[in-house]
Design a protein around this motif. Structure first.
Motif: not given
Length: 127
Positions: A69, A72, A76
């Motif tokens: 997480s 990611e 992003d």
């Protein structure tokens, strides 16, 4: 167990990123159960008026269950910034010649603005 043995066991793998007056330390460490986690430490140097200095440190602990997480979201966020602002650094702190550019722009702006002496003197009594 000796203190040196504990320190050697705790730090498994390290990398350093020097970025101006900031330094980032990425360390793989071991828990008491001999599992691994990551610490990310930001160390920022502050210089006092008398020339002495001190460091402020901030640390993030990142555990394996959060790796996917975290990675990611970090991807992003960095993609968003690069897609919207590009890779060029526009912060004045990161431009070594910022003062030169600023002074040059200031001189050009002053030359473009007419001086006060070029205006016509108007006597309001004549109106």
């Amino acid at each position: 167990m000796r203190e040196n043995d504990i320190l050697e066991k705790e730090e498994i793998f390290s990398k350093v990123l020097r970025a101006g007056r900031r330094t980032y330390f990425f360390d793989v460490r071991a828990t008491k159960a001999d599992d691994y986690y990551i610490t990310i430490t930001e160390s920022k140097k502050f210089t006092e008026e008398d020339g002495s200095f001190h460091f402020k440190k901030h640390k993030i602990y990142l555990y394996k269950e959060d790796f996917a997480s975290f990675s990611e979201i970090l991807n992003d966020m960095t993609s968003y910034v690069l897609n919207h602002k590009g890779e060029e650094v526009i912060s004045e702190r990161h431009q070594k010649d910022f003062k030169k550019e600023y002074l040059l722009e200031k001189v050009e702006m002053e030359e473009a603005i007419p001086s006060i002496s070029s205006f016509t003197d108007i006597n309001f009594d004549d109106i």
